[in-house]
Design a protein around this motif. Structure first.
Motif, PDB file in Angstrom:
ATOM      1  N   LYS A  22       0.814  -0.994   0.023  1.00  0.00           N
ATOM      2  CA  LYS A  22       0.044   0.154   0.088  1.00  0.00           C
ATOM      3  C   LYS A  22       0.712   1.283  -0.133  1.00  0.00           C
ATOM      4  O   LYS A  22       1.911   1.375   0.269  1.00  0.00           O
ATOM      5  CB  LYS A  22      -0.961  -0.319   1.241  1.00  0.00           C
ATOM      6  N   ALA A  34      -5.221   5.006   1.603  1.00  0.00           N
ATOM      7  CA  ALA A  34      -4.228   3.941   1.113  1.00  0.00           C
ATOM      8  C   ALA A  34      -4.805   3.899  -1.017  1.00  0.00           C
ATOM      9  O   ALA A  34      -5.841   3.747  -1.024  1.00  0.00           O
ATOM     10  CB  ALA A  34      -4.955   2.460   2.067  1.00  0.00           C
ATOM     11  N   CYS A  35      -3.127   3.821  -1.229  1.00  0.00           N
ATOM     12  CA  CYS A  35      -3.858   3.274  -2.739  1.00  0.00           C
ATOM     13  C   CYS A  35      -2.619   2.479  -3.572  1.00  0.00           C
ATOM     14  O   CYS A  35      -1.354   2.281  -2.936  1.00  0.00           O
ATOM     15  CB  CYS A  35      -3.574   4.728  -3.611  1.00  0.00           C
ATOM     16  N   GLU A  36      -2.496   2.317  -4.511  1.00  0.00           N
ATOM     17  CA  GLU A  36      -1.763   2.086  -5.750  1.00  0.00           C
ATOM     18  C   GLU A  36      -1.438   3.155  -6.272  1.00  0.00           C
ATOM     19  O   GLU A  36      -2.632   3.833  -7.173  1.00  0.00           O
ATOM     20  CB  GLU A  36      -2.081   0.993  -6.463  1.00  0.00           C
ATOM     21  N   ASP A  54      -7.568   2.634  -5.965  1.00  0.00           N
ATOM     22  CA  ASP A  54      -8.151   2.745  -4.593  1.00  0.00           C
ATOM     23  C   ASP A  54      -8.327   1.279  -3.594  1.00  0.00           C
ATOM     24  O   ASP A  54      -7.770   0.206  -5.199  1.00  0.00           O
ATOM     25  CB  ASP A  54      -9.137   3.820  -4.466  1.00  0.00           C
ATOM     26  N   VAL A  55      -8.610   1.132  -2.801  1.00  0.00           N
ATOM     27  CA  VAL A  55      -8.344  -0.377  -2.475  1.00  0.00           C
ATOM     28  C   VAL A  55      -9.246  -1.500  -2.879  1.00  0.00           C
ATOM     29  O   VAL A  55      -9.348  -2.208  -2.325  1.00  0.00           O
ATOM     30  CB  VAL A  55      -8.396  -0.408  -0.833  1.00  0.00           C
ATOM     31  N   ASN A  56     -10.240  -0.575  -3.624  1.00  0.00           N
ATOM     32  CA  ASN A  56     -11.459  -1.191  -4.337  1.00  0.00           C
ATOM     33  C   ASN A  56     -11.066  -1.036  -5.958  1.00  0.00           C
ATOM     34  O   ASN A  56     -12.475  -2.416  -6.257  1.00  0.00           O
ATOM     35  CB  ASN A  56     -12.756  -0.825  -4.363  1.00  0.00           C
TER      36      ASN A  56
END
Length: 213
Positions: A22, A34-36, A54-56
């Motif tokens: 993350k 939190a992200c990529e 994003d995390v989704n």
């Protein structure tokens, strides 16, 4: 029991190896996202918006004016519009053409890696993969470039022989004026213009260790 433990550790290993590390975007309101950041490249100009996953696994975009800091693994970055002389100091690339010791600035919005934090902050830029350093002291609102330049001396007419390189160490004046790390004898020992030396200098300044040497 051994079979259960084997399955457990195998599953844990697969999870650890497939889980995505993350990264975090810190907003001006100190909110952590939190992200990529798949296409994050500090060697390029910062665009008006930063795109992230994003995390989704949904693509999102954020205005860089709302970004306080970007954290990628163990590195921290900020985005700032600065005046920068981004000419190279590699003698191999100068091609014996640069004979001007003065700095030539242009205003650019770039990524700055935070190397040392504290009362005096040390940054590093890598625009176009050329390393430069910036600093910010308590009386500054924005980072300023630490100025250092290699150049070749002008040759006399009819000169025959090798060129000689010289250095403009203007960063000496900047450190003495804004981040003076004075010894017990009130003398300055200037750091070399490289990452380890500058980091050590700023760390000593921020921890009040200047007078110990």
């Amino acid at each position: 029991m051994k079979l259960i433990l084997s399955i457990f550790f195998t599953t844990l290993f697969i999870f650890q190896t497939t889980a995505k590390p993350k990264n975090y975007i810190i907003t001006k309101e100190n909110k952590e996202i939190a992200c990529e950041l798949k296409n994050f490249d500090p060697s390029k100009i910062a665009l008006k918006n930063l795109t992230y996953l994003d995390v989704n696994n949904n693509f999102r975009s954020i205005d860089i004016r709302n970004i306080k800091e970007i954290r990628i693994k163990n590195k921290r970055y900020m985005i700032s519009e600065v005046d920068i002389d981004n000419t190279t100091n590699s003698l191999d690339k100068l091609c014996h053409q640069r004979r001007n010791r003065e700095f030539i600035f242009s205003k650019k919005r770039i990524f700055l890696e935070i190397l040392v934090d504290g009362g005096a902050i040390l940054y590093r830029s890598n625009l176009d993969r050329i390393e430069k350093f910036f600093y910010k002291s308590t009386d500054q609102n924005t980072p300023k470039q630490l100025l250092y330049k290699k150049y070749f001396l002008n040759r006399p007419v009819f000169y025959i022989g090798s060129d000689y390189a010289a250095e403009n160490n203007f960063y000496y004046r900047q450190l003495y004026k804004n981040v003076a790390c004075l010894s017990k004898n009130k003398k300055m020992k200037y750091p070399k213009f490289n990452k380890p030396s500058l980091e050590k200098y700023f760390e000593r300044f921020n921890t009040n260790q200047c007078h110990t040497k």
